[in-house]
Scaffold this motif. Structure first.
Motif, PDB file in Angstrom:
ATOM      1  N   GLN A   1       0.378   3.832   9.370  1.00 49.72           N
ATOM      2  CA  GLN A   1       0.844   2.535   8.864  1.00 49.72           C
ATOM      3  C   GLN A   1       0.543   2.403   7.381  1.00 49.72           C
ATOM      4  O   GLN A   1       1.373   1.961   6.583  1.00 49.72           O
ATOM      5  CB  GLN A   1       0.156   1.401   9.625  1.00 49.72           C
ATOM      6  N   GLN A   2      -0.686   2.779   7.035  1.00 54.57           N
ATOM      7  CA  GLN A   2      -1.090   2.676   5.638  1.00 54.57           C
ATOM      8  C   GLN A   2      -0.185   3.518   4.757  1.00 54.57           C
ATOM      9  O   GLN A   2       0.250   3.092   3.690  1.00 54.57           O
ATOM     10  CB  GLN A   2      -2.534   3.152   5.503  1.00 54.57           C
ATOM     11  N   GLU A   3       0.116   4.695   5.261  1.00 56.02           N
ATOM     12  CA  GLU A   3       0.990   5.598   4.514  1.00 56.02           C
ATOM     13  C   GLU A   3       2.351   4.947   4.274  1.00 56.02           C
ATOM     14  O   GLU A   3       2.895   4.988   3.173  1.00 56.02           O
ATOM     15  CB  GLU A   3       1.135   6.882   5.312  1.00 56.02           C
ATOM     16  N   ASN A   4       2.857   4.315   5.349  1.00 57.89           N
ATOM     17  CA  ASN A   4       4.157   3.660   5.232  1.00 57.89           C
ATOM     18  C   ASN A   4       4.164   2.607   4.140  1.00 57.89           C
ATOM     19  O   ASN A   4       5.059   2.561   3.305  1.00 57.89           O
ATOM     20  CB  ASN A   4       4.524   2.987   6.556  1.00 57.89           C
ATOM     21  N   VAL A   5       3.144   1.767   4.174  1.00 57.56           N
ATOM     22  CA  VAL A   5       3.100   0.683   3.185  1.00 57.56           C
ATOM     23  C   VAL A   5       2.966   1.252   1.790  1.00 57.56           C
ATOM     24  O   VAL A   5       3.674   0.854   0.865  1.00 57.56           O
ATOM     25  CB  VAL A   5       1.943  -0.277   3.508  1.00 57.56           C
ATOM     26  N   CYS A   6       2.051   2.211   1.648  1.00 56.25           N
ATOM     27  CA  CYS A   6       1.797   2.741   0.311  1.00 56.25           C
ATOM     28  C   CYS A   6       3.035   3.402  -0.275  1.00 56.25           C
ATOM     29  O   CYS A   6       3.284   3.333  -1.465  1.00 56.25           O
ATOM     30  CB  CYS A   6       0.657   3.757   0.341  1.00 56.25           C
ATOM     31  N   SER A   7       3.810   4.047   0.589  1.00 57.98           N
ATOM     32  CA  SER A   7       4.983   4.729   0.053  1.00 57.98           C
ATOM     33  C   SER A   7       5.982   3.727  -0.507  1.00 57.98           C
ATOM     34  O   SER A   7       6.749   4.046  -1.403  1.00 57.98           O
ATOM     35  CB  SER A   7       5.645   5.571   1.145  1.00 57.98           C
ATOM     36  N   GLU A   8       5.939   2.518   0.014  1.00 56.44           N
ATOM     37  CA  GLU A   8       6.921   1.539  -0.442  1.00 56.44           C
ATOM     38  C   GLU A   8       6.379   0.594  -1.509  1.00 56.44           C
ATOM     39  O   GLU A   8       7.118  -0.199  -2.075  1.00 56.44           O
ATOM     40  CB  GLU A   8       7.417   0.708   0.757  1.00 56.44           C
ATOM     41  N   LEU A   9       5.084   0.665  -1.749  1.00 53.89           N
ATOM     42  CA  LEU A   9       4.495  -0.297  -2.676  1.00 53.89           C
ATOM     43  C   LEU A   9       5.101  -0.289  -4.074  1.00 53.89           C
ATOM     44  O   LEU A   9       5.346  -1.358  -4.641  1.00 53.89           O
ATOM     45  CB  LEU A   9       2.984  -0.090  -2.767  1.00 53.89           C
TER      46      LEU A   9
END
Lengths: 442, 872
Positions: free
Chosen positions: B371-379
């Motif tokens: 999940q964290q990866e997902n958010v960070c990729s879109e930040l």
């Protein structure tokens, strides 16, 4: 059209408005006594002036006029009498200085008192916004001049941290500061100030230092800069207008050193205010005897005289309303009708401390004042160019769909054709059979 | 038409009907034959547009026969097109409908007014028909929107137009709801936008259904990015159809509520609770029913279903699309004043920018690495859109930003420190630029340090790389050296950043050792632009320390850009896919900033090198660079030949004692050139300038160069003066010193005066007298057209001692009394070594080129005996 507005401290005098070119009086706004620097045009939208009823009562007020009507549109009554009044160039904020030395900042749109801060211990005598509206320069009765950054004023955090909230404080004047002007040039602008101590001083905005000290023979009540900042016009209490050089190296004559390069006078009484009309190079002066004079700045000849009031003139404004049509009266009316809708709430007396988040919303006119027509965009030629290629290659789904439909139609047509042929064949067949049968029968 | 009925030329009217007829017969499909070659249609359209074949614009001088022919050929064109519209074959109908749209755009007003109703009916019927193919529907939408757009240009038909336009709304909404082809949606949205801008009344009755139709699409997603942008654009326009404050606020609030929901989902467990609460508190006004969510209640269920189905990625796309909707609402023109929730929007931007992907400790167990990866990729995308929102807020509120400006500044300062990605840094530079320009000096007081430090950090990386190369021109490197040390720390962080960036973009692994230290060109361009703005707004403000650093940095960057541009261009163009900014852009940005730095002080320290650069740039014929350099030369010319002529022609009264002085000083040029004695009539300045040049040229070939050098020398000397201005506290103790120096200066100045007057009297007779103008170049330099505070200061030397309240007397004295000046240097000066270097450079320069003339410039040598001895 360029108009000259003048107010006087004479109670019944009102605010006069003349066309600078024709000299005809346009309109006279009804007012009480207006103090010095108390008249301002709020972003060319309406006229605002602080008013003093009389010295006995402690009440003061601020009046608004729309351009077209002589009657007062809005009256507001601040917490204390306001003398100088100034608005920023876009007319969104109005700043007033009180007798106690407090400075008030209102939002014009809502009338909210956004900020109030203590300027100095004596009355504020003049307020000027800098060219970019980010700085406010205030002059005080005790001779001090302070430069405020409005950003700092609104920044509660930094204000608490900082030891002083002003950017500069000039205390070289020993007596009341009568007028302050600021020139062009952004950070390189100069601030000129006039005082009762018979001097004008020129300060640098970039480093806050005194650049020049000009000593005059009399108390200086008003100053004006010419747009190229070659000369400083100083109106003295002795009725003379002195010209002091700004851009020269220095003047020395017979051991006497001065920057004053000349003077002219036709005033019997003290000059109380000065304004410069840049378009025509006119200098406009108001005097203690209630007369406004228009001078040609290069020849020093009087061009017009407007008799305004019995009492001293306190303010002169030179404005040029936007739409410049040949017919003065109609253009004036037009301006008026356009601005008629500009109704603004009166200024608040106190900051609303209960509603802490008073600055949550801001009333804004989006896209500025310009009403440009939306560019009409046509689409069909674009459609043709983008889809014709598809059709040609029958590449996309839409194109093939269309193709299918076309084929369907073709198919239908062929079916019809087939039926027709069939029918014809049947007919022929029938005919032949009949023929054969007939022959057999024979 | 006969074969030999030739026309005059391509502008002849007779040509148009001929061509049009040919187009009709040869290119348009007809009833019977199949439509073989659709791509020819675009050729037809382009021919019609370039020759304006349908315009029927006639003047009275034209041949009536030709006019008649044209008219009849246009009529036959329209007939043919209408035939095609009612054809059964879909491809022909498509062609007919599209061409009718083009006709609406191109035909004459008379013809349009005459027949628009009939055309409208035809188009409407094809719009309403259910079973048409997609392409035909798209064409019908496009054509009907063109027709309405054209109609809106005739105010007379506003009412009729509205009546017609209402009929379009329903079928278009149905298209949005029922069809499932993006092409149709796009066309339908276009029609709605046209209706909103041209016939707002027609939309009003269907306001809610339009809103929900768009919002459903927007919230449920499933469209391409492009489509989403168009939808949100339409949504942002929608309140315009009502044109009141209420509906604007309502739409804004709806968008924000939807945004809030999405953000809550996306940032679950990643963000600070306090800011979320603040946002929610501001969003829901107490005592007010919150408005129905975007797209109505039903759609939100559907949407949430959709959301669970879709990946996190498209959610963030959704957020950024909605944010761009907010931006559009803020930046579009709106007819009435609106109540912008500035605070709320600022908190929104801050809320997103605060999230950097790190997990607060308490929420650790609730979040998987995935999940964290997902958010960070879109930040980065989210940060970008919230920076854009910030820009839009600044733009919308303009002068009324004041109450919020401080918080924005604080926020930007904080964000600048952590921001590493080049794209985001570029954006933040541009925000800083906007703020500086809109709020001027006051803003510069707060932002200058931050902008300067960051820009220096982003730019100075080059110097490190090329330090060896630059050694040829010793002065620059040595002046820049302290700067490098100062910024070591910052540089490291951003160097790492750019390294990451390159790794992320991939494919540049080989280059890393050499390139890792370089910020991408586009970032450097942005940094240079920010510096340029900073210098423009606050070049000499409070003579802050960053200024000298920036000046030296800029000249180095500019010189470097010339080196770099020539060699690396091709390789870079091949390897780097960075079309946004090339080396040429960098070069222009560097020179622009350099020009600003020259113009903003009265004595630019690197003027001579700069002039050389501009001259070289001007030689690159045909480039933007050459254009700019020509402009820069013009702007700098005033620095070299200052001409501060009064705006008004002063005609002083005769018997004034001050006149003489005024004459000899203010109108220096005038008196020297022996034109009219008191100021110039405004028509004459060209003449004066010519004379001025004549004077310079008469001094021989070297004189121009000599003047340059003189200028730069002056410059450096006075820049030293400027930086070493003493604080105002120690005026008192100097007052006694002043008296003696004042007389000194007085004497000197008086000699100048007499000389000038002398010259003005005898100038006409001999040119020789002007050939050794000992003091003239000096006085020229001290009187530039830029508002010259130091110049004024320096000249106010000899007012009587008792009147010296001003500390401005010191700078000039300093030239004479060095023991006075030396203690005052220390507080302000960055480094003494630098100064020494500068002077060393000065003197070498002076000696080598015009060593013989040394004694003709006595006051310069007098001015710096100290450095003189140092260097030799």
């Amino acid at each position: 059209m360029v108009v000259v507005l003048a107010s006087s401290s004479d109670a019944g005098g009102g605010i006069g408005c003349w066309d600078l070119h024709t000299g005809s009086e346009q309109i006279r706004y009804k007012s009480l006594s207006s103090p010095c620097h108390g008249l301002t045009s709020v972003g060319d939208r309406f006229l605002a002036s602080s008013q003093l009823r009389d010295t006995a009562t402690s009440a003061g007020s601020v009046f608004f006029w729309s351009w077209s009507k002589p009657q007062v549109e809005v009256k507001s009554f601040p917490a204390e009498p306001i003398t100088p009044l100034a608005s920023n160039h876009s007319g969104t904020y109005l700043v007033g200085g009180g007798l106690s030395g407090d400075i008030y900042l209102w939002e014009v749109e809502t009338g909210k008192l956004l900020k109030k801060w203590h300027g100095d211990n004596t009355a504020v005598t003049c307020l000027v916004f800098s060219e970019d509206d980010s700085l406010l320069i205030s002059g005080f009765k005790n001779g001090s001049i302070r430069v405020w950054s409005l950003l700092m004023i609104f920044d509660d955090v930094r204000r608490q941290e900082a030891s002083k909230i002003y950017e500069y404080s000039f205390s070289e004047h020993t007596l009341c500061v009568n007028d302050v002007v600021i020139g062009y040039g952004g950070y390189n602008a100069i601030i000129a100030s006039a005082s009762d101590d018979r001097t004008c001083k020129v300060w640098s905005l970039s480093n806050g230092m005194l650049q020049r000290n000009i000593i005059f023979p009399s108390k200086i009540k008003a100053i004006a800069l010419d747009p190229a900042e070659h000369a400083l016009y100083a109106g003295g209490e002795d009725g003379k207008i002195y010209i002091a050089a700004l851009n020269t190296t220095k003047i020395t004559t017979n051991n006497h050193v001065s920057y004053i390069t000349g003077s002219f006078s036709n005033h019997s009484k003290a000059v109380t205010c000065l304004a410069y009309s840049a378009g025509e190079n006119y200098l406009i002066s108001g005097s203690d005897d209630g007369i406004v004079r228009v001078w040609n700045a290069s020849t020093h000849n009087i061009i017009r005289v407007f008799k305004h009031a019995k009492g001293p003139i306190t303010n002169i404004l030179v404005l040029s309303p936007e739409n410049d049509s040949s017919n003065h009266v109609s253009s004036n009316l037009q301006v008026a009708s356009k601005k008629k809708g500009a109704q603004f709430p009166p200024l608040e007396k106190y900051t609303n401390s209960i509603d802490e988040d008073s600055d949550i919303k801001t009333i804004v006119s989006l896209g500025g004042s310009k009403r440009c027509m939306d560019e009409v965009s046509y689409l069909s030629s674009h459609v043709i160019s983008s889809y014709s290629k598809e059709l040609q290659n029958q590449g996309s789904a839409a194109a093939s769909e269309m193709e299918i439909e076309k084929l369907k139609r073709d198919c239908q047509k062929s079916m019809q054709m087939v039926n027709q042929w069939k029918k014809m064949y049947d007919n022929l067949h029938q005919f032949c059979v009949k023929e054969l049968l007939d022959e057999n029968a024979k | 038409m006969t074969t030999f009925d030739q026309f005059r030329d391509m502008y002849d009217v007779a040509f148009k009907p001929r061509l049009l007829t040919t187009l009709i017969t040869d290119y348009l499909p007809n009833q019977n034959h199949p439509f073989s070659n659709p791509s020819q249609l675009s050729k037809v359209v382009s021919l019609i547009k370039t020759h304006s074949l349908l315009s029927e614009s006639v003047t009275e001088s034209m041949d009536p026969k030709a006019i008649k022919a044209w008219k009849s050929s246009v009529t036959s064109w329209v007939d043919r097109v209408l035939l095609l519209v009612s054809n059964h074959s879909p491809d022909k109908r498509w062609a007919g409908i599209s061409l009718l749209g083009v006709t609406c755009e191109e035909c004459s007003s008379d013809r349009f007014i005459e027949s628009y109703l009939m055309w409208f009916q035809k188009l409407l019927s094809s719009l309403q028909s259910q079973e048409d193919s997609h392409l035909v529907k798209v064409a019908a939408c496009a054509s009907i929107s063109d027709l309405l757009a054209r109609l809106s240009g005739f105010p007379k038909f506003k009412k009729d137009g509205s009546a017609s336009a209402v009929k379009v709304v329903q079928p278009v909404i149905r298209m949005l709801n029922d069809d499932n082809s993006e092409a149709i949606w796009e066309a339908a949205v276009h029609v709605i936008c046209t209706l909103i801008t041209s016939f707002p009344f027609s939309i009003q009755r269907h306001y809610d259904s339009v809103e929900s139709a768009i919002a459903v699409k927007l919230v449920s997603g499933g469209c391409s990015d492009d489509m989403m942008k168009k939808l949100v654009h339409c949504l942002a326009l929608l309140p315009k159809s009502k044109g009141d404050e209420e509906s604007w606020s309502l739409t804004m609030q709806k968008i924000l509520i939807t945004l809030n929901d999405q953000l809550n989902l996306t940032f679950q467990g990643l963000e600070d609770e306090t800011i979320r609460k603040e946002f929610n508190g501001l969003l829901s006004q107490p005592g007010k029913q919150p408005p129905p969510p975007l797209g109505g209640c039903v759609s939100t269920e559907e949407a949430s279903n959709n959301i669970t189905k879709r990946s996190k990625q498209s959610q963030t796309v959704n957020v950024s699309i909605l944010m761009s909707g907010c931006c559009m609402m803020l930046t579009n023109i709106y007819p009435v004043k609106v109540n912008v929730p500035v605070r709320l929007l600022l908190v929104l931007a801050e809320r997103i920018l605060m999230v950097n992907g790190s997990l607060p400790e308490m929420s650790l167990p609730f979040m998987t690495a995935r999940q964290q990866e997902n958010v960070c990729s879109e930040l980065p995308v989210l940060h970008m859109s919230s920076l854009e929102l910030l820009t839009a807020i600044i733009k919308a509120t303009s002068s009324q930003l004041l109450p919020h400006a401080a918080s924005i500044v604080r926020f930007i300062t904080r964000y600048f420190k952590t921001c590493v990605l080049p794209e985001l840094r570029i954006k933040i530079y541009s925000i800083a630029k906007t703020l500086l320009i809109s709020m001027g000096v006051g803003m510069a007081l707060c932002l200058s340090k931050e902008v300067a430090n960051n820009a220096i950090a982003d730019l100075s990386i080059i110097e490190k790389k090329n330090g060896g190369m630059l050694n040829g021109s010793t002065t620059d490197v040595s002046t820049v050296a302290p700067l490098l040390v100062n910024n070591k720390k910052r540089k490291h962080s951003s160097a790492n950043g750019s390294l990451q960036e390159y790794d992320a973009s991939g494919g540049l692994g080989v280059e890393v050792p050499k390139k890792c230290a370089m910020a991408p060109i586009s970032l450097r361009v942005a940094a240079l632009e920010a510096l340029e703005t900073l210098i423009t707004v606050a070049g000499a403000l409070k003579s802050e320390q960053w200024r000298s650093k920036v000046d030296s940095l800029l000249i180095v960057v500019a010189m470097e850009s010339f080196r770099e541009g020539s060699s690396n261009e091709e390789i870079n163009g091949f390897q780097k896919k960075d079309p946004a900014a090339t080396a040429a852009d960098l070069q222009i940005a560097a020179l622009r900033a350099l020009l600003a730095s020259f113009l903003s002080v009265s004595r630019p320290p690197y003027l001579s090198q700069g002039l050389e650069l501009f001259r070289r740039g001007k030689q690159q014929t045909g480039t933007k660079l050459a254009e700019f350099c020509a402009h820069a030369m013009l702007a700098l010319e005033v620095l070299i030949h200052p001409r501060a002529l009064p705006l008004v022609d002063y005609v002083p009264p005769n018997n004034d004692t001050y006149d003489e002085a005024q004459f000899s000083f203010r109108d220096e040029y005038v008196s020297r050139n022996h034109t009219t004695p008191f100021g110039l009539p405004q028509t004459e300045p060209p003449n004066c300038v010519n004379n001025m040049f004549a004077n310079y040229l008469a001094n021989g070939d070297d004189e121009m160069g000599g003047l340059w050098k003189e200028n730069t020398k002056e410059t450096k000397e006075s820049s030293q003066m400027a930086t070493s201005l003493p604080s105002s506290t120690d005026i008192q103790e100097r007052n006694d010193m002043v008296s003696e120096t004042a007389t000194n200066a007085d004497f000197e100045m008086r000699t100048v005066e007499t000389e000038t007057i002398l010259k003005s009297d005898h100038l006409g007779e001999s040119v020789k007298q002007i050939q050794e103008p000992i003091h003239e170049p000096v006085s020229v330099a001290s009187n530039p057209a830029v508002i010259d505070i130091h110049g004024d200061a320096a000249t106010s030397t000899d007012i009587e001692p008792d009147r010296i309240v001003s500390d401005s007397t010191i700078p000039h004295n300093e030239a004479n009394n060095l023991e006075l000046a030396s203690p005052s240097k220390s507080p302000v000066q960055a480094s003494d070594t630098k100064l020494v270097q500068q002077f060393a450079f000065d003197l070498n320069y002076g000696n080598s080129v015009d060593g013989d003339d040394d004694d003709s410039f006595p006051d310069i040598v007098d001015g710096d005996p100290d450095s003189d001895s140092d260097s030799e």
